[in-house]
Design a protein around this motif. Structure first.
Motif, short mmCIF file in Angstrom:
data_model
loop_
_atom_site.label_atom_id
_atom_site.label_comp_id
_atom_site.label_asym_id
_atom_site.label_seq_id
_atom_site.Cartn_x
_atom_site.Cartn_y
_atom_site.Cartn_z
N ALA A 69 0.83 -1.21 0.00
CA ALA A 69 0.00 0.00 0.00
C ALA A 69 0.86 1.26 0.00
CB ALA A 69 -0.93 -0.01 1.21
N ALA A 70 2.05 1.18 0.59
CA ALA A 70 2.96 2.33 0.58
C ALA A 70 3.60 2.52 -0.79
CB ALA A 70 4.04 2.15 1.65
N ILE B 199 -5.64 -2.60 3.62
CA ILE B 199 -5.02 -1.30 3.85
C ILE B 199 -5.12 -0.53 2.54
CG2 ILE B 199 -2.88 -0.06 4.36
CD1 ILE B 199 -2.04 -2.41 6.09
N ALA B 200 -5.66 0.67 2.60
CA ALA B 200 -5.85 1.48 1.40
C ALA B 200 -4.94 2.71 1.46
CB ALA B 200 -7.30 1.91 1.27
N SER B 201 -4.30 3.00 0.35
CA SER B 201 -3.46 4.19 0.25
C SER B 201 -3.97 5.15 -0.81
CB SER B 201 -2.02 3.80 -0.06
OG SER B 201 -1.94 3.08 -1.29
N ALA B 202 -4.89 4.70 -1.65
CA ALA B 202 -5.43 5.57 -2.69
C ALA B 202 -6.39 6.58 -2.07
CB ALA B 202 -6.15 4.74 -3.75
N VAL B 203 -6.50 7.76 -2.69
CA VAL B 203 -7.42 8.78 -2.21
C VAL B 203 -8.86 8.28 -2.29
CG1 VAL B 203 -8.29 11.11 -2.58
CG2 VAL B 203 -5.85 10.64 -2.82
N ALA B 204 -9.19 7.65 -3.40
CA ALA B 204 -10.51 7.04 -3.58
C ALA B 204 -10.27 5.55 -3.83
CB ALA B 204 -11.26 7.68 -4.73
N ILE C 172 -4.11 -6.90 -4.82
CA ILE C 172 -3.99 -5.45 -4.97
C ILE C 172 -5.08 -5.00 -5.94
CG2 ILE C 172 -2.63 -3.61 -6.04
CD1 ILE C 172 -1.51 -4.30 -3.40
N THR C 173 -5.86 -4.01 -5.55
CA THR C 173 -6.78 -3.37 -6.49
C THR C 173 -6.32 -1.94 -6.70
OG1 THR C 173 -8.33 -2.68 -4.75
CG2 THR C 173 -8.73 -4.81 -5.81
N ILE C 174 -6.24 -1.54 -7.94
CA ILE C 174 -5.71 -0.23 -8.29
C ILE C 174 -6.55 0.37 -9.41
CG2 ILE C 174 -4.05 -1.21 -9.96
CD1 ILE C 174 -2.06 0.97 -8.95
#
Length: 251
Positions: free
Chosen positions: A92-93, A115-120, A216-218
């Motif tokens: 996530a980092a 754990i989410a690191s994206a804004v949305a 991972i979802t992106i």
């Protein structure tokens, strides 16, 4: 629905509480389960006294606070979550994504840590929300490593979904696609579960048998072919390390 013993009957009652139908009246429960009124009220009293269900407005019932307590205990006691968390944090980092661990049971998958690191965040399945196994990279990463006698019922049950997302029109087509996933050690899916999201998933194995998936979802706007290949390699290696730790714990 008539069960063989009281324990199974109580479980059948709890199984009726779903995202689509989170509340039930006693009359609805009796109609659905076929229990007599005295039997149903005995079970409801026991479940209410232990906190597994609670009364709500209009004489209906919903799941109770004991379920939340057990969720907390599950988070604290699940060794897979403890082992996987550093990998989720690292991934996530490194990328604007949601990194998650999904366990599977029966014909459902359930996110147990994320754990989410994206804004949305590009993910439709937070912890605790069950997923069906007909779509997405997570499902295929698990199905690809199941023995044929376990995977065929899933292929049959989710044939329409698998066909609609382009996995295969026939069981043989689907099995061939799953073999390709197994050889690659990772599955990739484009917008199958969440519109605009790319899912990249690898199985977590216990003595060669899939028990979970690391995914991972992106957002698709971030994902070109080179990035997908790089994330695929990292997800595959992280899943391998988590699997190795699970094997060590079992010894």
């Amino acid at each position: 629905m008539v069960k063989a013993n009281s324990q199974d009957r109580v479980l059948a009652l709890l199984d009726l509480f779903t995202e689509a139908r989170p509340q039930w009246s006693p009359e609805e429960l009796m109609k659905e389960l076929g229990y007599t009124r005295p039997t149903l009220y005995r079970y409801l009293k026991s479940l209410k006294d232990s906190g597994f269900v609670m009364p709500t407005r209009g004489g209906r019932f919903a799941l109770g606070p004991r379920v939340v307590e057990m969720d907390y205990l599950s988070r604290r006691s699940d060794p897979l979550i403890a082992t996987a968390t550093p990998h989720l944090e690292r991934l996530a980092a490194a990328y604007p994504c949601t990194a998650l661990i999904v366990r599977w049971y029966g014909d459902k998958m359930l996110c147990v840590a994320s754990i989410a690191s994206a804004v949305a965040p590009a993910s439709s399945y937070p912890r605790g929300r069950p997923m069906a196994m007909g779509r997405g990279a997570i499902a295929r990463s698990i199905m690809a490593f199941l023995p044929k006698q376990r995977v065929m019922p899933l292929v049959s049950r989710y044939a329409d979904d698998l066909r609609n997302v382009g996995v295969g029109d026939t069981p043989d087509d689907v099995l061939a696609a799953l073999k390709r996933v197994r050889r690659a050690g990772v599955a990739v899916a484009f917008g199958e579960v969440t519109a605009g999201a790319v899912g990249i998933a690898a199985p977590i194995l216990d003595t060669g048998y899939p028990i979970a998936s690391l995914c991972i979802t992106i957002g698709g706007q971030h994902a070109n072919g080179e990035l997908i290949d790089r994330i695929s390699s990292e997800v595959r290696e992280a899943a391998r390390q988590i699997s190795a730790a699970a094997d060590d714990d079992a010894k």
